[in-house]
Enzyme design. Sequence first.
Site, PDB file in Angstrom:
ATOM      1  N   GLU A   1      -4.741   2.530  -4.118  1.00 56.16           N
ATOM      2  CA  GLU A   1      -3.328   2.513  -4.090  1.00 56.16           C
ATOM      3  C   GLU A   1      -2.748   1.247  -3.529  1.00 56.16           C
ATOM      4  O   GLU A   1      -1.550   1.194  -3.040  1.00 56.16           O
ATOM      5  CB  GLU A   1      -2.920   3.626  -3.270  1.00 56.16           C
ATOM      6  CG  GLU A   1      -3.120   3.682  -1.790  1.00 56.16           C
ATOM      7  CD  GLU A   1      -4.648   4.503  -1.574  1.00 56.16           C
ATOM      8  OE1 GLU A   1      -4.819   4.831  -0.335  1.00 56.16           O
ATOM      9  OE2 GLU A   1      -5.345   4.578  -2.309  1.00 56.16           O
TER      10      GLU A   1
ATOM     11  N   ASP B   1      -2.218   9.676 -10.557  1.00 60.72           N
ATOM     12  CA  ASP B   1      -2.354   8.546 -11.662  1.00 60.72           C
ATOM     13  C   ASP B   1      -0.984   8.130 -11.779  1.00 60.72           C
ATOM     14  O   ASP B   1      -0.451   6.966 -12.265  1.00 60.72           O
ATOM     15  CB  ASP B   1      -3.227   8.992 -12.767  1.00 60.72           C
ATOM     16  CG  ASP B   1      -4.586   8.907 -12.162  1.00 60.72           C
ATOM     17  OD1 ASP B   1      -4.802   8.391 -11.362  1.00 60.72           O
ATOM     18  OD2 ASP B   1      -5.436   9.525 -13.029  1.00 60.72           O
TER      19      ASP B   1
ATOM     20  N   ASP C   1       0.815  -1.296   0.009  1.00 63.21           N
ATOM     21  CA  ASP C   1      -0.107   0.044  -0.021  1.00 63.21           C
ATOM     22  C   ASP C   1       1.061   1.230   0.132  1.00 63.21           C
ATOM     23  O   ASP C   1       2.098   1.217   0.815  1.00 63.21           O
ATOM     24  CB  ASP C   1      -0.890   0.208   1.085  1.00 63.21           C
ATOM     25  CG  ASP C   1      -1.980   0.940   1.005  1.00 63.21           C
ATOM     26  OD1 ASP C   1      -2.835   0.940   0.393  1.00 63.21           O
ATOM     27  OD2 ASP C   1      -1.885   2.000   1.767  1.00 63.21           O
TER      28      ASP C   1
ATOM     29  N   ASN D   1      -2.447  12.827  -3.347  1.00 67.78           N
ATOM     30  CA  ASN D   1      -3.544  13.145  -4.297  1.00 67.78           C
ATOM     31  C   ASN D   1      -4.240  14.333  -4.080  1.00 67.78           C
ATOM     32  O   ASN D   1      -4.256  15.366  -5.197  1.00 67.78           O
ATOM     33  CB  ASN D   1      -4.670  11.971  -4.212  1.00 67.78           C
ATOM     34  CG  ASN D   1      -4.912  11.165  -5.734  1.00 67.78           C
ATOM     35  OD1 ASN D   1      -4.085  11.482  -6.803  1.00 67.78           O
ATOM     36  ND2 ASN D   1      -5.465  10.042  -5.343  1.00 67.78           N
TER      37      ASN D   1
END
Length: 315
Positions: free
Chosen positions: A226, A199, A182, A190
């Site tokens: 993620e 992205d 993770d 983000n």
Amino acid sequence: MEISDLIVSQHDVKGKILVVDDQIVNVKIIKKLLQEDYDIFMATDGDQVIDVCMDLQPDMVLLDIEMPTVNGFEVCKQLKANPLTANIAVIFITAHFEEATEVKGLQLGAVDFIHKPINPIITKTRVKNQLMLKQQSDLLRSFAMYDALTGVANRRQFDQRFAANWRHCIRDKEPISIIMLDIDVFKQYNDNYGHQQGDNCLALVAKTIQQTLKRPCDLVARYGGEEFVCILPQTDFCGAEHKAKSIIDNINALKIEHGFSNVSDYITVSAGVATVVPHKEMQQDMLLELADKQLYLAKSNGRNQVASIEISNIS
């Protein structure tokens, strides 16, 4: 992974063909005929074919029907029953011309027949046509089995591969390991750098994980958001733990700036590892759940690290 990348990759790589015949002279004839256009591999025993196909993952098997130990029909049946080899194109090579023989072969999943004695033009044409059809089929299948953003496997492919690897490790009494990964503090990344940059980060992390795994039998999949998951068949606890640490080191080496993380100035990942030698009474989801718990432990202990467990005698 872009559509154009998939198409280009298909044209850049020679097709791999496994030729199987207990008569070595027949194998040599076919090899000489096809070796300029394809990568040719050989086997003279039906017992070898499944293991060779698992390791080699050929595009096509040219398979003799009459062999002394395991005949071609049984080999084809086993190939088609295994999700890891089911999509390999099988062409039977046989001296038999009976309609019933062809019906049986086609029902087992073969795509064509080539009759002995070998006609060079017919053989080359049928091989070329069937490989072209397989490429088109593989291309369509890949769109359904890969995550469009990162280019790695999606959950659908993960579920299929995990089930198949689990069964084979039970059969061979081999260990299987799962790595759950993770990206740390990714929401803040983000929120502050924007979703386009997020992205790009996901794609680069996925590519790095994939490059770290290296073995063709290993798989990395995007598990959600993620989070990524890796399947490492025939990999013991020490090997899996070492691979997880290598992934973390390689992500750190990317030095993707993350000025809003409380872990590092750069993007980091946490990893949970679980390893077991499975048996029939075990449920495969157990291994996933334990890897996920180890991931939670790695995050609780400060992130950017591995937590791992080796399981034994758990049903």
